[in-house]
Motif scaffolding. Sequence first.
Motif, PDB file in Angstrom:
ATOM      1  N   ALA A  49       0.962  -1.086   0.043  1.00  0.00           N
ATOM      2  CA  ALA A  49      -0.081   0.249  -0.214  1.00  0.00           C
ATOM      3  C   ALA A  49       0.896   1.389  -0.150  1.00  0.00           C
ATOM      4  O   ALA A  49       1.662   1.266   1.035  1.00  0.00           O
ATOM      5  CB  ALA A  49      -1.211  -0.166   0.754  1.00  0.00           C
ATOM      6  N   ILE A  50       1.034   1.746  -1.498  1.00  0.00           N
ATOM      7  CA  ILE A  50       1.923   2.930  -1.401  1.00  0.00           C
ATOM      8  C   ILE A  50       0.736   3.972  -0.578  1.00  0.00           C
ATOM      9  O   ILE A  50       0.155   4.552  -1.688  1.00  0.00           O
ATOM     10  CB  ILE A  50       2.393   3.018  -2.576  1.00  0.00           C
ATOM     11  N   LEU A  51       0.992   5.129   0.418  1.00  0.00           N
ATOM     12  CA  LEU A  51       0.218   5.819   0.650  1.00  0.00           C
ATOM     13  C   LEU A  51       0.930   7.522   0.734  1.00  0.00           C
ATOM     14  O   LEU A  51       1.929   7.162   1.442  1.00  0.00           O
ATOM     15  CB  LEU A  51      -0.218   5.796   2.320  1.00  0.00           C
ATOM     16  N   THR A  52       0.497   8.622  -0.575  1.00  0.00           N
ATOM     17  CA  THR A  52       1.493   9.651   0.271  1.00  0.00           C
ATOM     18  C   THR A  52       0.962  10.298   0.703  1.00  0.00           C
ATOM     19  O   THR A  52      -0.379  10.066   1.935  1.00  0.00           O
ATOM     20  CB  THR A  52       1.554  10.326  -1.532  1.00  0.00           C
ATOM     21  N   SER A  53       1.416  11.504   0.884  1.00  0.00           N
ATOM     22  CA  SER A  53       1.367  12.737   2.115  1.00  0.00           C
ATOM     23  C   SER A  53      -0.435  12.610   1.864  1.00  0.00           C
ATOM     24  O   SER A  53      -0.810  12.924   3.123  1.00  0.00           O
ATOM     25  CB  SER A  53       1.768  13.297   2.439  1.00  0.00           C
ATOM     26  N   ALA A  54      -1.043  13.552   0.513  1.00  0.00           N
ATOM     27  CA  ALA A  54      -1.628  13.704   0.495  1.00  0.00           C
ATOM     28  C   ALA A  54      -2.969  12.834   0.423  1.00  0.00           C
ATOM     29  O   ALA A  54      -4.089  12.817   1.870  1.00  0.00           O
ATOM     30  CB  ALA A  54      -2.239  14.307  -0.939  1.00  0.00           C
TER      31      ALA A  54
END
Length: 257
Positions: free
Chosen positions: A229-234
């Motif tokens: 799961a790649i979660l950006t800061s946004a």
Amino acid sequence: MCVRRSVVGLTFCTCYLASYLTNKYVLSVLKFTYPTLFQGWQTLIGGLLLHVSWKLGWVEINSSSRSHVLAWLPASVLFVGIIYAGSRALSRLAIPVFLTLHNVAEVIICGYQKCFRKEKTSPAKICSTLFLLAAAGCLPFNDSQFDPDGYFWAIIHLFCVGDLFSVLDFPFLYFYRFHGSCCASGFLGFFLMFSTVKLKNLLAPGQCAAWIFFAKIITAGLSILLFDAILTSAATGCLLLGALGEALLVFSERKSS
């Protein structure tokens, strides 16, 4: 009584966590994405376990007339939609994203209660629905693993959930949706449904909402460690906004109960 409530709550959280992680593993890692088979398997396992529970006296099943059964048919169609669309969405989306989108069903339920039942809505509940909508609405633009099909099926899923719980009365056997495709998933799905019913029968709505929120938090958090799961800061900000919205929903439920 307090100990019993805690045991029921912890049992629900365990079933919730195990069910979602197992289903995500089967759907995403093992690539078994046949929702129709999911439905048949889960119905078979759930039906067998329900029959055993009834024989053992754990649950009470009242006989219903044909007219009552016919009244359940619309809800049965929605139940099929919940399983099919939910399994499609869960196979393509990270669990935190799926749960954030799923929470929009609460907005549908709140809107139905406000517009059609003319129920009073507290400011905290209104704020929570706005936060839930904002979190879900911003996610597609900030999700680095954006999958159009996953979001499409998630929208179908949440509308089926919202309509089922806001408009229709449904027998408790179908109180909670099932996801899964293997034996473990079938059993976990049944015990998740069973523990959900016990939780709602034993606890006040506010306490029940708090346990469900806690279960979602630990499930979403642990899933990030177990699955890609790649979660950006946004995107993380959207998820946190959704969590804040649900926390406000829990607060409003506890205040009104």
